[in-house]
Design a protein around this motif. Structure first.
Motif, PDB file in Angstrom:
ATOM      1  N   LEU A 115      11.593   2.728   1.762  1.00 25.79           N
ATOM      2  CA  LEU A 115      11.609   2.258   0.300  1.00 25.79           C
ATOM      3  C   LEU A 115      12.081   0.656   0.297  1.00 25.79           C
ATOM      4  CD1 LEU A 115      12.613   5.148  -1.787  1.00 25.79           C
ATOM      5  CD2 LEU A 115      10.397   4.437  -1.573  1.00 25.79           C
ATOM      6  N   LEU A 157       5.171   7.379   3.597  1.00 23.25           N
ATOM      7  CA  LEU A 157       4.801   7.420   1.925  1.00 23.25           C
ATOM      8  C   LEU A 157       3.524   7.054   1.846  1.00 23.25           C
ATOM      9  CD1 LEU A 157       7.661   4.949   0.931  1.00 23.25           C
ATOM     10  CD2 LEU A 157       7.738   7.250   0.528  1.00 23.25           C
ATOM     11  N   GLU A 171       8.638   4.601  -8.389  1.00 14.66           N
ATOM     12  CA  GLU A 171       7.366   3.895  -8.959  1.00 14.66           C
ATOM     13  C   GLU A 171       7.105   2.940  -7.865  1.00 14.66           C
ATOM     14  OE1 GLU A 171       8.538   2.177 -12.628  1.00 14.66           O
ATOM     15  OE2 GLU A 171       8.392   4.109 -13.667  1.00 14.66           O
ATOM     16  N   GLY A 172       5.983   3.125  -7.295  1.00 18.13           N
ATOM     17  CA  GLY A 172       5.694   2.144  -6.109  1.00 18.13           C
ATOM     18  C   GLY A 172       4.938   0.925  -6.318  1.00 18.13           C
ATOM     19  N   TRP A 173       4.255   0.224  -5.395  1.00 16.91           N
ATOM     20  CA  TRP A 173       3.796  -1.125  -5.987  1.00 16.91           C
ATOM     21  C   TRP A 173       2.842  -1.124  -6.925  1.00 16.91           C
ATOM     22  CZ3 TRP A 173       5.973  -4.937  -3.295  1.00 16.91           C
ATOM     23  CH2 TRP A 173       6.532  -4.622  -2.062  1.00 16.91           C
TER      24      TRP A 173
END
Length: 304
Positions: free
Chosen positions: A164, A181, A264-266
């Motif tokens: 991450l 991921l 919470e990703g990109w």
């Protein structure tokens, strides 16, 4: 210890389950009624074979507690090993419900000292070692769906804070865990039609891989709550691998001690669109204006 256990009747495969997090997951699934395929190649931290069979020892633990388990010693980063892993579940128990991808090891080096073999070895076990079992399990679940038996299937992948945020001295490991991921998100989207949910965890716990690198924070306390015990991570893994997690897919969870965080990703941040090509100088001016409006990234592990 009855029919109300969360995973009663389910068949669960856990890779790298001879020690650490994998062992904790296998025992936790068995305690909730699952029949468990315990995979472990029995290797050292550097990926070389060890003299004993940790998978067999975990199977003995599960059976001693009244559970049902079988050992698998194949290399899941090979096509033959991954295929035999799925085949072991089907031949032994007649079904496969949950795959927990957990196997991995470290070969830490700063980038200027990281050679190609160390890069390839870590990417092979972590990333390829996730892909191949997932590929063979997914083929089985697709066949089941086409035969009119859509499963309630679950996959739990194992990433890391290094995937991450990055981690100094772990360029190979960080790249592999970040790749996991991406694989998780694609698999969740592609396999939903076959009744498969795919999620990932980024755990922090005391294992052979962490107790030396992060010795100060990983030491078990003499009394009180052992925050870094791997058993703290397993309840989330068991729930994600159960039918009770219906509707939860394509998610990443950080988990350690008593904490669970939905990551919470990109997402798109500050943007400026001028509708025309910029010169390099103009592109730089735009970036300088946008960066102060953006969220500051978390620090790379080990960077202070």
């Amino acid at each position: 210890m009855g029919a109300n256990r969360l995973c009663e009747g389910r068949v669960v495969v856990v890779t790298g389950a001879g020690r650490g997090l994998g062992r904790a997951h296998a025992l936790a699934y068995a305690a909730e009624g699952a029949r468990v395929v315990v995979n472990d190649l029995g290797v050292g931290l550097d990926g070389t074979p060890g003299p004993d069979s940790p998978a067999a020892r975990v199977v003995q633990e599960i059976r001693a507690g009244g559970g049902d388990a079988v050992a698998h010693g194949g290399d899941i980063a090979t096509t033959a090993g991954a295929a035999s892993l799925v085949r072991t579940a089907l031949d032994t128990y007649g079904r496969l419900d949950t795959l927990v991808n957990n196997a991995g090891f470290l070969r830490d080096r700063m980038l200027v000292n990281l050679d190609e073999d160390d890069w390839d070895a870590v990417l092979r076990v972590h990333l390829k070692g996730h892909f191949l079992p997932l590929r063979h399990a997914a083929a089985h679940w697709r066949a089941e769906t086409k035969a009119g038996r859509t499963p309630t299937a679950r996959v739990v992948n194992t990433s890391s804070g290094a995937g991450l945020l990055g981690s100094l001295g772990q360029g190979n490991y960080s790249a592999a865990k970040a790749g996991i991921l991406g694989l998780t998100l694609v698999a969740a989207a592609e396999l939903a039609r076959y009744g498969v949910q795919v999620n990932a965890i980024a755990p922090a716990a005391r294992t052979r891989m962490t107790e030396a690198t992060f010795a100060e924070t990983m030491t078990a306390p003499e009394t009180g709550f052992d925050a870094m015990a791997p058993e703290n991570v397993s309840p989330l893994v068991v729930w994600l691998g159960s039918a009770a997690s219906e509707g939860v897919t394509g998610r990443v969870f950080e988990t350690e001690a008593g904490r669970i965080t939905v990551m919470e990703g990109w997402h798109p941040g500050p943007t400026q669109d001028r509708g025309a090509r910029r010169t390099p100088e103009e592109a730089g001016e735009t970036v300088r204006k946008l960066l102060p409006q953006a969220r500051t990234p978390g620090p790379v592990y080990g960077a202070g």
